[in-house]
Motif scaffolding. Structure first.
Motif, short mmCIF file in Angstrom:
data_model
loop_
_atom_site.label_atom_id
_atom_site.label_comp_id
_atom_site.label_asym_id
_atom_site.label_seq_id
_atom_site.Cartn_x
_atom_site.Cartn_y
_atom_site.Cartn_z
N ALA A 1 0.74 -1.40 0.01
CA ALA A 1 -0.07 -0.05 -0.01
C ALA A 1 0.85 1.31 -0.10
O ALA A 1 0.62 2.33 -0.77
CB ALA A 1 -0.83 0.02 1.24
N SER A 2 1.84 1.13 0.74
CA SER A 2 2.92 2.40 0.80
C SER A 2 3.42 2.59 -0.70
O SER A 2 3.45 3.94 -0.89
CB SER A 2 3.78 2.26 1.87
N ARG A 3 3.78 1.76 -1.28
CA ARG A 3 4.29 1.77 -2.58
C ARG A 3 3.44 2.48 -3.52
O ARG A 3 3.63 3.42 -4.51
CB ARG A 3 5.25 0.51 -3.15
N ILE A 4 2.31 2.07 -3.51
CA ILE A 4 1.28 2.24 -4.42
C ILE A 4 0.83 3.74 -4.22
O ILE A 4 0.74 4.60 -5.03
CB ILE A 4 -0.15 1.59 -4.39
N ALA A 5 0.80 4.08 -2.82
CA ALA A 5 0.28 5.32 -2.34
C ALA A 5 1.38 6.34 -3.05
O ALA A 5 1.26 7.47 -3.58
CB ALA A 5 0.12 5.67 -0.93
N ARG A 6 2.68 5.97 -2.94
CA ARG A 6 3.67 6.86 -3.14
C ARG A 6 3.60 7.23 -4.90
O ARG A 6 4.17 8.41 -5.23
CB ARG A 6 5.15 6.19 -2.82
N ALA A 7 3.53 6.12 -5.43
CA ALA A 7 3.52 6.11 -7.03
C ALA A 7 2.15 6.97 -7.58
O ALA A 7 2.57 7.86 -8.20
CB ALA A 7 3.22 4.69 -7.50
N ILE A 8 1.19 6.89 -6.75
CA ILE A 8 -0.12 7.70 -7.21
C ILE A 8 0.27 9.05 -6.57
O ILE A 8 -0.27 10.20 -7.40
CB ILE A 8 -1.39 7.23 -6.58
N TRP A 9 0.74 9.46 -5.29
CA TRP A 9 0.82 10.74 -4.79
C TRP A 9 2.24 11.18 -4.48
O TRP A 9 2.47 10.81 -3.18
CB TRP A 9 -0.42 10.81 -3.63
N PRO A 10 2.92 11.28 -5.22
CA PRO A 10 4.56 11.36 -4.99
C PRO A 10 4.62 12.43 -3.84
O PRO A 10 5.53 12.35 -3.14
CB PRO A 10 5.11 11.71 -6.40
N THR A 11 3.88 13.58 -3.76
CA THR A 11 4.19 14.64 -2.77
C THR A 11 3.54 14.36 -1.45
O THR A 11 4.03 15.08 -0.54
CB THR A 11 3.87 15.96 -3.31
#
Ligand code: B12
Ligand code: SF4
Length: 467
Positions: free
Chosen positions: A80-90
């Motif tokens: 989930a953390s990796r997906i979140a970072r990919a979608i919302w980089p900031t």
């Protein structure tokens, strides 16, 4: 700021979501603490669409909080953390929950900025305030940058009012799922916490270490307020041990009665605590105590002493009789020791047949992070796969060949499931046939055989744990 809190779904979990799916109480507490100043949403991946789909319709969050409620949640939370970072980089990504509260093991590979240990509300609020004001967050215990997670300050003595002073949980934020949350025969079910911590010191348990054996309580009025915010009848009290202070529990029962609250309770209690104050059990049975979970662990006093449980087999027998006298159903949990040969399993099967427990359940003796057992046996753990820390697979060498060990473990659940065919005595999950079959398959086959290959422990004695 916009805050998205995520409860992960573990699609590999042996205790799958069709067997039990409870509200994410920890995240509701966080939402309660944050809602005054922030716009908070909870994504419960067990019931909502997966994050990648959810993101398509949601306003980009400024902060994403991801729960790691169990060691076995590490893989889905990391994902989930990796997906979140990919979608919302900031977006700022923050991790918290039981696992990071007790340990930094297996916490690599996340895409995250901060880690919180312990009751999340105060540190999460302080962090958010600092992010909003673009200043350095205060140097507080239980908060660390993800890259400095090993340095997080744990084990700080909790203030006596640590529980009482938490803001109320926000249950409205998960209202859309209320009807779907269930545990065993209780649906819908609401979770509540009257106290936290435990004064005992079982070697396989981390809960007493989190509060340094202190027992932190909520006051009566606060508990009544929380109960009043619960619509349904079924209440699962998630205290580590609810009845440590008998006088307080009697007074609480009176207060609940006076408030006109009629609920059906499922609670955890030690056998010795129940026997010491039978009047308290009788009072709670009259109030609505429907079932209890007792940690029977073993019916041999030698094993009980090895686990530092502090109870006896005789007490387990007597406590079951006591609960039944008052019409309270009993689920008793037994520990399955990896060092058992066939005779250990045979003995437990006889126990199940003889003991009048409504539903036996089983946990493999597992060195969970944050326990004394973990500290003693870290070097013997055969796997680095956190999924295996589900208490239904052995992470320690087994005396029996591993296939045989897990086959016999699955056999115990099958034996126990026979007892729940009568719905009136079913106090735990074994009712749902399809899901139960999947759970049994996961116990038998859901582990990596190569982990155990090559070691001589598969055929000989292995290390000694718990007597
Ligand atoms: C209720 C409960 C369950 C319920 C439901 C949990 C749920 N909501 O879905 C059920 C029965 C399903 C369950 C199942 C299991 N459980 Co359980 N469970 C609990 C219990 C008793 C209470 C959890 C709770 O609600 N606490 C109250 C809330 C308010 O506290 P909290 O969740 O810790 O949240 C606070 C902080 O952690 C933090 N926080 C939490 N999330 C986040 C996120 C962020 C971003 C931040 C900043 C902070 C933060 O702030 C919160 C508020 O202060 C705990 C014991 C305990 N005392 O925690 C065991 C416990 C969590 N369970 C445990 C285990 C082992 C399991 C199982 C593997 C056992 C099994 N084989 O059945 C399964 C796993 C299921 C799965 N699908 O993977 C262990 C975990 C140990 C570990 N290292 O993994 C515990 C600690 C019990 C123990 N004696 O060791 N469990
Ligand atoms: S297993 Fe139960 S009795 Fe033992 S320390 Fe943990 S909470 Fe307390």
């Amino acid at each position: 700021m916009r805050v998205l809190l995520i409860w992960p779904r573990n699609e590999r979990a042996s205790l799958n979501d069709e067997m039990s799916c409870c509200e994410p109480l920890g995240l509701e507490y966080l939402a309660g603490a944050l809602r005054k100043h922030h716009d908070v949403e909870i994504l419960d991946e067990r019931l909502d669409p997966p994050l990648e789909e959810w993101a398509a319709d949601c306003e980009p969050p400024d902060v994403v909080g991801i729960a790691i409620p169990f060691t076995a949640s590490i893989r889905p939370s990391r994902r989930a953390s990796r997906i979140a970072r990919a979608i919302w980089p900031t977006a700022v990504i923050v991790l918290g929950g039981h696992h990071p509260t007790v340990s930094s093991e297996w916490m690599d590979g996340f895409d995250a900025d901060w880690v919180v240990a312990g009751e999340g509300g105060p540190s999460f609020c302080a962090l958010l305030e600092a992010i909003e004001r673009r200043v350095q967050p205060p140097d507080i215990a239980g908060l660390a940058r993800y890259d400095a997670r090993e340095e997080i300050r744990r084990g700080v003595t909790p203030a006596p009012d640590a529980l009482q002073s938490l803001p109320m949980p926000d249950r409205t934020i998960t209202a859309r799922h209320r009807a779907s949350y269930f545990h065993s025969i209780y649906q819908p079910v609401s979770l509540i916490r009257f106290s936290t911590g435990c004064p005992f010191h079982c070697n396989f348990c981390s809960l007493w270490r989190i509060t340094e054996r202190r027992y932190l309580v909520k006051e009566e009025e606060r508990i009544i307020d929380e109960l009043q915010a619960i619509d349904g009848e079924n209440v699962y009290v998630v205290d580590d041990e609810a009845f440590i202070q008998p006088g307080r529990m009697l007074a609480l029962a009176d207060a609940i009665d006076d408030a006109g609250l009629r609920k059906r309770y499922h609670m955890y209690v030690r056998t010795d605590t129940a026997l010491r104050r039978q009047d308290v059990m009788e009072r709670w049975a009259a109030l609505g105590l429907d079932s209890v979970l007792v940690g029977a662990e073993s019916m041999t006093d030698g094993e009980l002493a090895g686990y530092q449980k502090g109870t006896t087999a005789q007490q387990t027998q007597e406590a079951i009789e006591l609960f039944h006298r008052y019409g309270v159903k009993v689920r008793a949990n037994f520990i399955v020791d990896p060092t058992w040969g066939e005779d250990g399993f045979d003995r437990l099967e006889r126990t199940i047949a003889e003991l009048g427990v409504d539903l036996p359940s089983f946990s493999v003796l597992t060195p969970l992070p944050g326990t004394n057992l973990f500290d003693e046996s870290r070097s013997q753990i055969v796997t680095d796969d956190p999924d295996m820390f589900d208490l239904w697979h052995s992470v320690l060498p087994t005396r029996l060949v591993p296939d045989r060990f897990h086959e016999r473990l699955a056999g115990l659940f099958v034996l126990a499931s026979g007892r729940s065919s009568d719905a009136s005595s079913a106090v735990f999950y074994y009712g749902n046939n399809g899901a139960f079959e999947r759970m049994i398959r996961s116990i038998r086959d859901g582990w990596d055989r190569s982990l155990y290959a090559g070691g001589d422990f598969a055929t000989n004695g292995g290390p000694a744990h718990g007597g």
